[in-house]
Each structure stands twice: as structure tokens, then as C-alpha cells.
Enzyme design. Structure first.
Site, mmCIF file in Angstrom:
data_model
loop_
_atom_site.group_PDB
_atom_site.id
_atom_site.type_symbol
_atom_site.label_atom_id
_atom_site.label_comp_id
_atom_site.label_asym_id
_atom_site.label_seq_id
_atom_site.Cartn_x
_atom_site.Cartn_y
_atom_site.Cartn_z
ATOM 1 N N ARG A 126 40.841 52.313 21.326
ATOM 2 C CA ARG A 126 40.535 51.277 20.460
ATOM 3 C C ARG A 126 40.963 49.586 21.611
ATOM 4 O O ARG A 126 41.306 48.799 20.768
ATOM 5 C CB ARG A 126 41.406 51.141 19.100
ATOM 6 C CG ARG A 126 40.783 52.953 18.458
ATOM 7 C CD ARG A 126 40.622 52.591 16.970
ATOM 8 N NE ARG A 126 40.180 52.964 16.247
ATOM 9 C CZ ARG A 126 40.238 54.730 16.049
ATOM 10 N NH1 ARG A 126 41.821 54.930 16.397
ATOM 11 N NH2 ARG A 126 39.713 55.868 15.445
ATOM 12 N N LYS A 148 32.712 38.165 27.061
ATOM 13 C CA LYS A 148 31.586 38.463 26.563
ATOM 14 C C LYS A 148 30.884 40.057 27.378
ATOM 15 O O LYS A 148 31.732 40.166 28.770
ATOM 16 C CB LYS A 148 30.279 37.687 26.844
ATOM 17 C CG LYS A 148 30.152 37.015 25.551
ATOM 18 C CD LYS A 148 28.418 36.000 26.409
ATOM 19 C CE LYS A 148 28.395 34.648 24.937
ATOM 20 N NZ LYS A 148 27.122 34.346 24.731
ATOM 21 N N LYS A 232 34.060 25.878 31.235
ATOM 22 C CA LYS A 232 33.974 26.770 30.566
ATOM 23 C C LYS A 232 34.387 27.457 29.311
ATOM 24 O O LYS A 232 34.662 27.281 28.204
ATOM 25 C CB LYS A 232 32.902 28.536 31.404
ATOM 26 C CG LYS A 232 33.385 29.412 30.669
ATOM 27 C CD LYS A 232 31.783 30.713 30.797
ATOM 28 C CE LYS A 232 31.839 31.595 29.888
ATOM 29 N NZ LYS A 232 30.565 32.339 30.565
ATOM 30 N N GLU A 242 30.773 31.838 19.911
ATOM 31 C CA GLU A 242 29.015 31.714 19.635
ATOM 32 C C GLU A 242 28.490 30.643 17.874
ATOM 33 O O GLU A 242 26.950 31.451 18.071
ATOM 34 C CB GLU A 242 28.252 32.440 20.696
ATOM 35 C CG GLU A 242 26.800 31.546 21.174
ATOM 36 C CD GLU A 242 26.498 31.951 22.520
ATOM 37 O OE1 GLU A 242 26.832 32.630 23.021
ATOM 38 O OE2 GLU A 242 24.658 32.437 22.368
ATOM 39 N N ASN A 250 24.146 28.136 27.058
ATOM 40 C CA ASN A 250 22.820 28.468 27.369
ATOM 41 C C ASN A 250 21.673 27.405 27.429
ATOM 42 O O ASN A 250 20.628 27.862 27.734
ATOM 43 C CB ASN A 250 22.105 29.446 26.309
ATOM 44 C CG ASN A 250 22.920 30.863 25.900
ATOM 45 O OD1 ASN A 250 22.910 32.101 26.383
ATOM 46 N ND2 ASN A 250 23.091 30.664 24.520
ATOM 47 N N HIS A 271 18.764 36.372 38.140
ATOM 48 C CA HIS A 271 18.902 35.373 36.710
ATOM 49 C C HIS A 271 19.279 34.191 36.526
ATOM 50 O O HIS A 271 18.858 33.237 36.266
ATOM 51 C CB HIS A 271 20.248 35.927 36.067
ATOM 52 C CG HIS A 271 21.416 35.239 35.675
ATOM 53 N ND1 HIS A 271 20.401 34.950 33.958
ATOM 54 C CD2 HIS A 271 22.149 34.503 34.947
ATOM 55 C CE1 HIS A 271 21.198 34.419 33.046
ATOM 56 N NE2 HIS A 271 22.304 34.089 33.725
HETATM 57 N N1 GLY Z 1 27.276 33.337 29.322
HETATM 58 C C1 GLY Z 1 26.859 32.693 28.682
HETATM 59 C C2 GLY Z 1 28.444 32.981 27.793
HETATM 60 O O1 GLY Z 1 29.376 33.378 27.621
HETATM 61 O O2 GLY Z 1 28.490 31.762 26.797
#
Ligand code: GLY
Length: 369
Positions: A126, A148, A232, A242, A250, A271
Site C-alpha cells: 500500500r 505521475k 515544473k 492536473e 501538455n 516523445h
Molecule cells: N509530464 C507532464 C506532467 O507531469 O504533468
């Protein structure tokens, strides 16, 4: 190799906040940086065969010298590794090693390894400790930051996964010179993206210093990675899941993913190369919609082309197929495709109601050019 100078970028997420350390020599110097942050000195490194050849032994030696008992699991390189069977193998390896809830998974590699290892760390027992040691430019400036994780299925890329933040990111910029130039360039497209989203001064700096970044000048590379991670981190801190601003990341991806999917993920179009092309199309679209000046779109195209990134669609794709891909994109909501458009360099925004007929006309012209 020296571990100096190292810069720190903080991702502010309350009690899940963490540091991204950026500098050369961080893999060889990882042990003393990681040890104080572990609940228990027990870890398992997940990496791929290519990265293992160069970086696994120095990382493990440093961890063990710092008193961290450390196993490893090595997966094949490549996108096909982000799959259920590999995930299952990694989970079994973690459990076979006797890892407990106070132990840590360390992802050593690019985006594939980071996404797979992060997903495994988020679901095994978990959820256990997780540290990212990204070894590609793309993973240092994008995928290792922001939590992510995931795998692909026959329905598409990254459709199964979690948001699971690491406890630390070590971005060793010294290893980037060992990458094939094409892979570094593809990562550079994501660096440019941060300038185009909301930092025109950074884009201007890249117009002069981009070639030094791509050629791995240490100071230029460190500045590019630090600035990208800061950008970021700020976006992730505002919108971890998001629902708003994170969608800006994006930029170039709606167009780019469609070309990448049509090319079949087989290495014909990486990519970052697809993102380069996608950013050019996003700016061209913005010009057509009267949002952005033609000069700004020309600057974007010229810069990407000058460093050697693709700015024209590969021949032979059907516009209908590309449009179908966009409508199936996981970011499409209620059948509406989301685009990131721009009012200028550094002035990107989320656009939900773009007329698909205008997108089609742009693609027809771009494919004919
Ligand atoms: N690669 C885009 C994000 O991490 O949201």
C-alpha cells in the site's frame, strides 16, 4: 567526480514536499544524500539493462558505503517495459527481497523506469518510500518530478497509474553526456517547453545557449535543468492532480501524442521530437486563430529547427487518423479535445473549445508543406 556545485529545487506539497538536487556526480555521491532521508537503511534499485551497465554499480557502492542495504531489479529498456507483466515482475522482486513498509524503491533510469518503479512503489504494501534518480534529460526535467507513475495498456499510454510523489530526486547532470545526442535533443524539447509556457526570458536565454545545453556544457546544462525543474515544481505545487494549470505542461502534446501514436512508438519519432513538432503546430494554430503574432511562431520554429529538432510532420500520416488519435487522447474530456495554445512566447493557456475543423485545416496544410 566532484559533487559540486549542487542546486536544490523544492517541490512544495505540504507534508509531502521534497527536494530535487541538480548537479554532476550525484550518483556516485548518492549514499550520504539518501541515507538521512530513509526510514530504514533498506532499498531496492529498479533500473534497466542499459542504465545498469553504466550507473548501477556506482550507485549501489555509494548506498552500501552509507550503510544502506540494497538489492536491484533490472528490466529491459524501452517503452514495452511499461506493462502489466513487467510491473508484476518488479512487485515480485520487491517482495522476494523482503522489502518492508519502511524500505525504499529507488528508480535509476529514464521515464520508463521512473514510471514503472514509481507505480510499483505506490502499490506494494500500500505504498513504500520512493526516490527518483533520473538519468535522461527528459526524465530530469519532466517525468521524475511531480509524481505521475504508470504503465501502458492496449488502450493507450499511461492509462493505468497513480499520483505518487517521490521523497527525493537526484538529477545527476554529469551523466547526460553519455546519452546519444538524439535522446538528449528530444529531452531538450521539454526544456524549451518551459520557456514557451510562461518564461519568455528563459526562452530568450535558450535561443543563445540552447546549443551549449544540447552539447552538455556543465553550467548551461545545470541552469537548464534547474530552471525547468523550478518551473515544473511551481506548476505541480499549484495543481498536483492536473485539474488546472498542470495541463499547461501538455503544450505540444495533443498534436505530438497523435504523431507519436501514429508512428507506433517504435523509435521513428521520440516523445520529445513529437513534442517539438507539436509545439510548432500549437503556435501555428494560435497564429491562425488570431491569438499570437506570426513572429513569435517563427521564433519557436527557428529555435527548435536550429538545434536539430523536427518542426515538420513526418510524411505519410492520414489527417483523419491523427484527428481520431486526438479525440481518443486521455486528456480529451466529454469528447472535447484540450489544446494548449499561446498568446505569445511565455503566454500559454488551456483552450477547450478549439474548432476541430481549424485543426484539420492546419494539419492538411502541414502535411502538404
Ligand atoms: N509530464 C507532464 C506532467 O507531469 O504533468
Amino acid at each position: 567526480m566532484s559533487v559540486h556545485p549542487v542546486e536544490t529545487v523544492r517541490v512544495e506539497l505540504g507534508d509531502r514536499s521534497y527536494d530535487i538536487l541538480v548537479g554532476a556526480g550525484l550518483i556516485e555521491g548518492a549514499g550520504p544524500l539518501i541515507a538521512p532521508r530513509l526510514r530504514r537503511p533498506r532499498a531496492i534499485v529498479v533500473t534497466d539493462e542499459t542504465v545498469a551497465r553504466f550507473h548501477l554499480a556506482p550507485l549501489q557502492a555509494s548506498l552500501e558505503a552509507a550503510g544502506i542495504r540494497c538489492d536491484s531489479v533490472v528490466v529491459p529498456p524501452g517503452e514495452a517495459t511499461k506493462a502489466f507483466d513487467r510491473l508484476s515482475g518488479v512487485l515480485d522482486a520487491i517482495l522476494d527481497a523482503g522489502i518492508d513498509r519502511d524500505s525504499t524503491v529507488i528508480a535509476l533510469g529514464g521515464g520508463v523506469v521512473g514510471d514503472l518503479a514509481g507505480f510499483a512503489a505506490s502499490i506494494v504494501l500500500r505504498g513504500i518510500g520512493f526516490i527518483q534518480v533520473p538519468t535522461t534529460l527528459l526524465s530530469q526535467v519532466d517525468s521524475s518530478v511531480g509524481g505521475k507513475t504508470g504503465i501502458n495498456t492496449r488502450h493507450g499510454k499511461n492509462l493505468i497509474g497513480t499520483f505518487y510523489q517521490p521523497g527525493l530526486v537526484l538529477a545527476d547532470t554529469g551523466v547526460l553526456s553519455t546519452l546519444p545526442r538524439r535522446e538528449r535533443l528530444a529531452g531538450y524539447a521539454e526544456v524549451v517547453k518551459y520557456g514557451l509556457i510562461d518564461d519568455p526570458a528563459f526562452f530568450e536565454w535558450l535561443e543563445t545557449n540552447g546549443p551549449a545545453v544540447v552539447d552538455c556544457d556543465p553550467a548551461a546544462m545545470r541552469r537548464a535543468v534547474v530552471t525547468s525543474c523550478r518551473a515544473k515544481a511551481a506548476i505541480v505545487a499549484r495543481d498536483e492532480h492536473e485539474t488546472g494549470d498542470r495541463q499547461l505542461l501538455n503544450l505540444g502534446h495533443t498534436f505530438g501524442h497523435a504523431f507519436e501514436a501514429e508512428a507506433g512508438y517504435g523509435g521513428d519519432l521520440l516523445h520529445g521530437e513529437a513534442v517539438s513538432l507539436g509545439m510548432v503546430l500549437a503556435f501555428d494554430m494560435s497564429v491562425r486563430l488570431g491569438l499570437c503574432s506570426g513572429q513569435d511562431a517563427v521564433r519557436v520554429r527557428r529555435h527548435l529547427e536550429s538545434v536539430g529538432l523536427p518542426v515538420r510532420p513526418p510524411a505519410g500520416h492520414s489527417v483523419e487518423a491523427l484527428l481520431r488519435r486526438m479525440q481518443k487522447d486521455k486528456k480529451a474530456r466529454g469528447g472535447r479535445v484540450t489544446f494548449i495554445l499561446a498568446r505569445g512566447i511565455g503566454r500559454s493557456f488551456v483552450a477547450r473549445d478549439v474548432d476541430l475543423a481549424a485543426v484539420e485545416a492546419l494539419l492538411v496544410d502541414a502535411m502538404a508543406a
